[in-house]
Design a protein around this motif. Structure first.
Motif, PDB file in Angstrom:
ATOM      1  N   MET A   1       1.186  -1.207  -0.086  1.00 14.06           N
ATOM      2  CA  MET A   1       0.051   0.222  -0.226  1.00 14.06           C
ATOM      3  C   MET A   1       0.720   1.365  -0.134  1.00 14.06           C
ATOM      4  O   MET A   1       1.817   0.970   0.525  1.00 14.06           O
ATOM      5  CB  MET A   1      -1.168  -0.229   1.051  1.00 14.06           C
ATOM      6  CG  MET A   1      -2.162  -0.913   1.493  1.00 14.06           C
ATOM      7  SD  MET A   1      -3.128  -0.554   2.375  1.00 14.06           S
ATOM      8  CE  MET A   1      -2.655  -0.215   3.663  1.00 14.06           C
ATOM      9  N   ILE A   2       0.428   2.379  -0.914  1.00 15.94           N
ATOM     10  CA  ILE A   2       0.879   3.214  -0.691  1.00 15.94           C
ATOM     11  C   ILE A   2       0.163   4.475  -0.812  1.00 15.94           C
ATOM     12  O   ILE A   2       0.357   5.604  -0.113  1.00 15.94           O
ATOM     13  CB  ILE A   2       1.827   3.670  -1.969  1.00 15.94           C
ATOM     14  CG1 ILE A   2       0.703   4.424  -2.935  1.00 15.94           C
ATOM     15  CG2 ILE A   2       2.357   2.807  -2.921  1.00 15.94           C
ATOM     16  CD1 ILE A   2       0.383   5.433  -4.317  1.00 15.94           C
ATOM     17  N   GLY A   3      -0.994   4.551   0.390  1.00 14.69           N
ATOM     18  CA  GLY A   3      -1.933   5.238   1.257  1.00 14.69           C
ATOM     19  C   GLY A   3      -3.182   4.917   1.257  1.00 14.69           C
ATOM     20  O   GLY A   3      -3.568   2.836   1.363  1.00 14.69           O
ATOM     21  N   ARG A   4      -4.051   5.723   1.775  1.00 12.09           N
ATOM     22  CA  ARG A   4      -5.335   5.452   2.152  1.00 12.09           C
ATOM     23  C   ARG A   4      -6.553   6.718   1.933  1.00 12.09           C
ATOM     24  O   ARG A   4      -5.710   7.904   1.973  1.00 12.09           O
ATOM     25  CB  ARG A   4      -5.750   5.150   3.851  1.00 12.09           C
ATOM     26  CG  ARG A   4      -6.873   4.912   3.739  1.00 12.09           C
ATOM     27  CD  ARG A   4      -7.046   4.119   5.397  1.00 12.09           C
ATOM     28  NE  ARG A   4      -6.705   2.782   5.367  1.00 12.09           N
ATOM     29  CZ  ARG A   4      -5.593   2.049   6.344  1.00 12.09           C
ATOM     30  NH1 ARG A   4      -4.789   3.104   6.821  1.00 12.09           N
ATOM     31  NH2 ARG A   4      -5.124   0.975   5.617  1.00 12.09           N
ATOM     32  N   ILE A   5      -6.970   6.375   1.248  1.00  8.44           N
ATOM     33  CA  ILE A   5      -7.992   7.662   1.157  1.00  8.44           C
ATOM     34  C   ILE A   5      -9.177   7.614   2.490  1.00  8.44           C
ATOM     35  O   ILE A   5      -9.987   7.184   3.155  1.00  8.44           O
ATOM     36  CB  ILE A   5      -9.441   7.713  -0.247  1.00  8.44           C
ATOM     37  CG1 ILE A   5      -8.265   7.745  -1.464  1.00  8.44           C
ATOM     38  CG2 ILE A   5     -10.369   8.845  -0.398  1.00  8.44           C
ATOM     39  CD1 ILE A   5      -9.286   6.998  -2.257  1.00  8.44           C
ATOM     40  N   VAL A   6      -8.508   9.304   3.150  1.00  8.81           N
ATOM     41  CA  VAL A   6      -9.333   9.417   4.561  1.00  8.81           C
ATOM     42  C   VAL A   6     -10.661  10.673   4.421  1.00  8.81           C
ATOM     43  O   VAL A   6     -11.291  10.516   5.438  1.00  8.81           O
ATOM     44  CB  VAL A   6      -7.945   9.802   5.091  1.00  8.81           C
ATOM     45  CG1 VAL A   6      -6.973   8.928   5.712  1.00  8.81           C
ATOM     46  CG2 VAL A   6      -7.587  11.048   4.887  1.00  8.81           C
ATOM     47  N   ASP A  18      -3.815  10.131   2.576  1.00 15.95           N
ATOM     48  CA  ASP A  18      -2.593   9.915   3.645  1.00 15.95           C
ATOM     49  C   ASP A  18      -1.851   9.310   2.720  1.00 15.95           C
ATOM     50  O   ASP A  18      -1.942   7.790   3.051  1.00 15.95           O
ATOM     51  CB  ASP A  18      -3.072   9.077   5.168  1.00 15.95           C
ATOM     52  CG  ASP A  18      -2.310   8.527   5.526  1.00 15.95           C
ATOM     53  OD1 ASP A  18      -0.769   9.631   5.729  1.00 15.95           O
ATOM     54  OD2 ASP A  18      -2.551   8.088   7.070  1.00 15.95           O
ATOM     55  N   SER A  19      -1.025   9.770   2.512  1.00 16.36           N
ATOM     56  CA  SER A  19       0.473   8.842   1.646  1.00 16.36           C
ATOM     57  C   SER A  19       0.919   8.421   2.578  1.00 16.36           C
ATOM     58  O   SER A  19       1.769   9.165   3.660  1.00 16.36           O
ATOM     59  CB  SER A  19       1.839  10.175   0.851  1.00 16.36           C
ATOM     60  OG  SER A  19       2.384   9.745   1.011  1.00 16.36           O
ATOM     61  N   PHE A  20       1.842   7.130   1.761  1.00 12.77           N
ATOM     62  CA  PHE A  20       2.727   6.157   2.900  1.00 12.77           C
ATOM     63  C   PHE A  20       4.494   6.464   2.315  1.00 12.77           C
ATOM     64  O   PHE A  20       4.690   5.749   2.813  1.00 12.77           O
ATOM     65  CB  PHE A  20       2.401   4.583   3.120  1.00 12.77           C
ATOM     66  CG  PHE A  20       0.700   4.530   4.003  1.00 12.77           C
ATOM     67  CD1 PHE A  20       0.263   5.338   4.913  1.00 12.77           C
ATOM     68  CD2 PHE A  20       0.093   3.624   3.711  1.00 12.77           C
ATOM     69  CE1 PHE A  20      -0.586   5.104   5.632  1.00 12.77           C
ATOM     70  CE2 PHE A  20      -0.926   2.966   4.607  1.00 12.77           C
ATOM     71  CZ  PHE A  20      -1.508   4.172   5.227  1.00 12.77           C
ATOM     72  N   THR A  21       3.772   7.215   1.078  1.00 11.92           N
ATOM     73  CA  THR A  21       5.043   6.872   0.310  1.00 11.92           C
ATOM     74  C   THR A  21       6.467   8.033   1.156  1.00 11.92           C
ATOM     75  O   THR A  21       6.324   8.641   2.122  1.00 11.92           O
ATOM     76  CB  THR A  21       5.466   7.685  -0.810  1.00 11.92           C
ATOM     77  OG1 THR A  21       4.622   8.650  -0.874  1.00 11.92           O
ATOM     78  CG2 THR A  21       4.408   6.695  -1.631  1.00 11.92           C
TER      79      THR A  21
END
Length: 163
Positions: A1-6, A18-21
């Motif tokens: 995963m590179i992120g989540r739509i919050v 919310d970017s996990f990169t």
């Protein structure tokens, strides 16, 4: 995963991500992403993106209104592995380390890498064996060899070190 739509942003289909990169802006290099909930993934084109506070804002190809964006709120964002940029020797994507076996210099199996913790000072890999977890710092003195083909990480770490 590179992120989540919050969440939503405005009325024209923009969503907060919310970017996990690392760096966070790396996310902008992708023109298509996978958006998914509960294991069901759909490939979606990113039409626009911009920075906003702690999050990124994106507008997906299928979302032109707040109502059209509603179904993707809470969805995870991923990319295909071949979309990742090539790393220099000795650098690894976390996703490639998950599932590798960790053994120490004496050949004792410490467990399987189940997750990685970002601490600020250095990352920590978590080797899980049954219910037990061993926390191993990702530093040159400890991480001796990573062999992705053999799915193995050799570490200078003892089984009885406190975690």
């Amino acid at each position: 995963m590179i992120g989540r739509i919050v969440g939503h942003h405005g009325l024209k289909g923009w969503v907060k991500v919310d970017s996990f990169t690392r760096p966070r802006e790396q996310f902008r290099e992708y023109q298509t992403i996978l958006v998914g909930k509960k294991g069901t993934w759909k490939q979606v084109r990113i039409e626009e993106h911009k920075a906003h506070s702690r999050n990124l804002l994106i507008r997906l190809g299928e979302c032109e209104s707040r109502e059209q964006a509603e179904p993707v709120i809470g969805a995870d964002i991923a990319i295909e592995h071949d979309q990742l940029t090539e790393l220099s020797e000795g650098e690894y994507y976390w996703i490639d380390l998950i599932g590798l076996s960790a053994v120490n210099l004496q050949g004792a199996e410490l467990g399987t890498i189940s997750r990685i913790i970002e601490t600020g000072a250095n990352d920590v890999i978590v080797a899980q064996s049954g219910q037990a977890e061993i926390l191993i710092p990702w530093i040159p003195d400890v991480i001796r060899n990573v062999d992705l083909e053999e799915r193995l990480i050799v570490v200078d770490w003892q089984q009885d070190y406190l975690s």
